[in-house]
Design a protein around this motif. Structure first.
Motif, mmCIF file in Angstrom:
data_model
loop_
_atom_site.group_PDB
_atom_site.id
_atom_site.type_symbol
_atom_site.label_atom_id
_atom_site.label_comp_id
_atom_site.label_asym_id
_atom_site.label_seq_id
_atom_site.Cartn_x
_atom_site.Cartn_y
_atom_site.Cartn_z
ATOM 1 N N MET A 95 18.700 -21.950 31.114
ATOM 2 C CA MET A 95 18.889 -23.328 31.572
ATOM 3 C C MET A 95 18.226 -23.558 32.927
ATOM 4 S SD MET A 95 22.862 -24.210 30.525
ATOM 5 C CE MET A 95 22.768 -25.801 31.339
ATOM 6 N N THR A 96 18.399 -22.616 33.831
ATOM 7 C CA THR A 96 17.816 -22.746 35.173
ATOM 8 C C THR A 96 16.300 -22.762 35.105
ATOM 9 O OG1 THR A 96 19.720 -21.608 36.158
ATOM 10 C CG2 THR A 96 17.700 -21.708 37.457
ATOM 11 N N ALA A 97 15.746 -21.865 34.299
ATOM 12 C CA ALA A 97 14.289 -21.778 34.175
ATOM 13 C C ALA A 97 13.704 -23.070 33.615
ATOM 14 C CB ALA A 97 13.912 -20.590 33.290
ATOM 15 N N ILE A 98 14.308 -23.585 32.552
ATOM 16 C CA ILE A 98 13.790 -24.802 31.926
ATOM 17 C C ILE A 98 14.019 -26.019 32.816
ATOM 18 C CG2 ILE A 98 14.018 -26.355 29.956
ATOM 19 C CD1 ILE A 98 12.569 -23.729 29.366
ATOM 20 N N ALA A 99 15.154 -26.058 33.509
ATOM 21 C CA ALA A 99 15.429 -27.178 34.414
ATOM 22 C C ALA A 99 14.403 -27.234 35.543
ATOM 23 C CB ALA A 99 16.837 -27.060 34.981
ATOM 24 N N THR A 100 14.059 -26.076 36.087
ATOM 25 C CA THR A 100 13.069 -26.016 37.169
ATOM 26 C C THR A 100 11.700 -26.470 36.670
ATOM 27 O OG1 THR A 100 14.276 -24.175 38.169
ATOM 28 C CG2 THR A 100 12.003 -24.520 38.878
ATOM 29 N N TRP A 101 11.303 -25.926 35.527
ATOM 30 C CA TRP A 101 10.031 -26.312 34.919
ATOM 31 C C TRP A 101 10.056 -27.773 34.505
ATOM 32 C CZ3 TRP A 101 9.451 -27.430 29.531
ATOM 33 C CH2 TRP A 101 8.123 -27.554 29.101
ATOM 34 N N TRP A 156 12.553 -34.826 24.678
ATOM 35 C CA TRP A 156 12.111 -34.100 23.484
ATOM 36 C C TRP A 156 11.395 -32.809 23.868
ATOM 37 C CZ3 TRP A 156 6.945 -33.377 21.663
ATOM 38 C CH2 TRP A 156 6.864 -32.793 20.386
ATOM 39 N N VAL A 157 10.480 -32.882 24.819
ATOM 40 C CA VAL A 157 9.728 -31.704 25.250
ATOM 41 C C VAL A 157 10.661 -30.663 25.871
ATOM 42 C CG1 VAL A 157 7.976 -30.849 26.872
ATOM 43 C CG2 VAL A 157 7.565 -32.957 25.583
ATOM 44 N N ILE A 158 11.518 -31.104 26.793
ATOM 45 C CA ILE A 158 12.428 -30.184 27.470
ATOM 46 C C ILE A 158 13.404 -29.560 26.477
ATOM 47 C CG2 ILE A 158 14.211 -29.950 29.242
ATOM 48 C CD1 ILE A 158 11.415 -30.478 30.347
ATOM 49 N N ALA A 159 13.962 -30.401 25.604
ATOM 50 C CA ALA A 159 14.966 -29.919 24.654
ATOM 51 C C ALA A 159 14.382 -28.893 23.690
ATOM 52 C CB ALA A 159 15.553 -31.105 23.873
ATOM 53 N N ARG A 160 13.235 -29.200 23.102
ATOM 54 C CA ARG A 160 12.643 -28.277 22.129
ATOM 55 C C ARG A 160 12.215 -26.965 22.797
ATOM 56 N NH1 ARG A 160 12.056 -30.389 16.915
ATOM 57 N NH2 ARG A 160 13.476 -32.169 16.857
ATOM 58 N N THR A 161 11.740 -27.051 24.034
ATOM 59 C CA THR A 161 11.348 -25.838 24.753
ATOM 60 C C THR A 161 12.566 -24.978 25.050
ATOM 61 O OG1 THR A 161 9.507 -27.039 25.787
ATOM 62 C CG2 THR A 161 10.131 -24.928 26.767
ATOM 63 N N PHE A 162 13.658 -25.628 25.460
ATOM 64 C CA PHE A 162 14.881 -24.879 25.745
ATOM 65 C C PHE A 162 15.403 -24.189 24.492
ATOM 66 C CE2 PHE A 162 19.567 -24.657 26.047
ATOM 67 C CZ PHE A 162 19.645 -23.742 27.094
ATOM 68 N N TYR A 163 15.382 -24.890 23.366
ATOM 69 C CA TYR A 163 15.848 -24.268 22.125
ATOM 70 C C TYR A 163 14.981 -23.070 21.748
ATOM 71 C CZ TYR A 163 16.822 -23.393 17.235
ATOM 72 O OH TYR A 163 17.132 -22.774 16.052
ATOM 73 N N ALA A 164 13.661 -23.216 21.889
ATOM 74 C CA ALA A 164 12.757 -22.116 21.552
ATOM 75 C C ALA A 164 13.042 -20.889 22.415
ATOM 76 C CB ALA A 164 11.310 -22.563 21.727
ATOM 77 N N LEU A 165 13.307 -21.111 23.708
ATOM 78 C CA LEU A 165 13.557 -19.998 24.623
ATOM 79 C C LEU A 165 14.955 -19.414 24.432
ATOM 80 C CD1 LEU A 165 12.796 -18.227 27.056
ATOM 81 C CD2 LEU A 165 13.647 -20.059 28.550
ATOM 82 N N ALA A 166 15.986 -20.242 24.600
ATOM 83 C CA ALA A 166 17.363 -19.741 24.546
ATOM 84 C C ALA A 166 17.741 -19.283 23.143
ATOM 85 C CB ALA A 166 18.331 -20.825 25.025
#
Length: 265
Positions: free
Chosen positions: A44-50, A69-79
């Protein structure tokens, strides 16, 4: 020999904490819980910063309503990859209905992962106005969040009317947690729904799309963090021809439908 020791010693220093963490995790469900929770918060911290950079850039080029959409899909892919949690979706085509008021149940902070899997393009998030003045405020503004003043009914109504018009003009959907707060329990249940999203949908004449996340007590709760979940969207519910007088009945009908689906999963 001293040369070999000089090479081995740093590796040993680095490896020791990792070995200790793995040992605790493998021997204790509570240790696993805190380890996996730490991984989740780290993602969460990493994606929030990015995401701050992404939001600023996309907002500047006129794509602010695709930021979530971009943030959410990226977070799902990572986490999702890090935690080995997969989301199975049934009826995903319903989420593409736009504009729409998207309603979903709210269980815990883990919901963000499932939002990441389901968030469609051109979608904003409804938030209480006080969040606009927190550290999250600038990001939320850049991502097109719609703020509602819950403490002032007159302003809240004006905000909902303006939000509905904006959604129709810009073809934007709105993601809402109608329960208003998190609720995680052993048995599948829903809190009473707040009425704001239903007023907005009726005033704007746009459909409601309910989304039900399986009760995931079995994989996540205080002291336990496992894997596996299912998320099921339901067909859109039209609101054309309804008035504010229909809000109580509509709210009850949607809640009953979501609760039935939650208990059936």
């Amino acid at each position: 020999m001293s040369f070999l020791l000089s090479l081995i010693r740093p590796i040993a220093y680095i490896s020791l904490p990792i070995i200790l963490v793995r040992s605790v995790v493998s021997s204790s469900p509570l240790g696993q819980y805190y380890f996996r929770r730490g991984l989740y918060l780290g993602c969460m911290t990493a994606i929030a910063t990015w995401g701050i950079v992404v939001a600023a850039t996309m907002s500047a080029v006129g794509r602010r309503y695709d930021v979530n959409w971009v943030i959410a899909r990226t977070f799902y892919a990572l986490a999702g990859t890090v935690l080995d949690i997969q989301v199975e979706v049934e009826g995903e085509e319903h989420v593409s209905t736009s504009p729409a008021v998207i309603l979903t149940n709210h269980q815990s902070m883990l919901d963000i992962l499932f939002v990441g899997r389901m968030m469609p393009k051109r979608t904003s998030i409804m938030a209480k106005k006080s969040l606009q003045y927190t550290p999250l405020g600038p990001f939320m503004v850049m991502s097109g969040a719609i703020f509602i003043d819950r403490g002032n009914n007159t302003r809240a109504v004006r905000s909902l009317t303006a939000a509905g018009q904006l959604m129709k003009d810009r073809n934007i959907s709105l993601w809402v947690y109608p329960e208003g707060t998190r609720h995680l329990s052993p048995e599948p249940e829903l809190l009473p729904f707040k009425k704001g999203a239903f007023h907005l949908a009726i005033q704007a004449g746009i459909p409601i799309v309910p989304i039900v996340t399986e009760n995931y007590w079995k994989i996540y709760r205080q002291g336990f963090f496992g894997t596996g979940v299912v998320k099921i969207p339901l067909p859109p519910i039209p609101t054309e021809g309804l008035t504010d007088n229909d809000v109580p009945e509509l709210s009850k009908r949607v809640r009953d439908q979501m609760l039935d689906a939650l208990r059936d999963i």
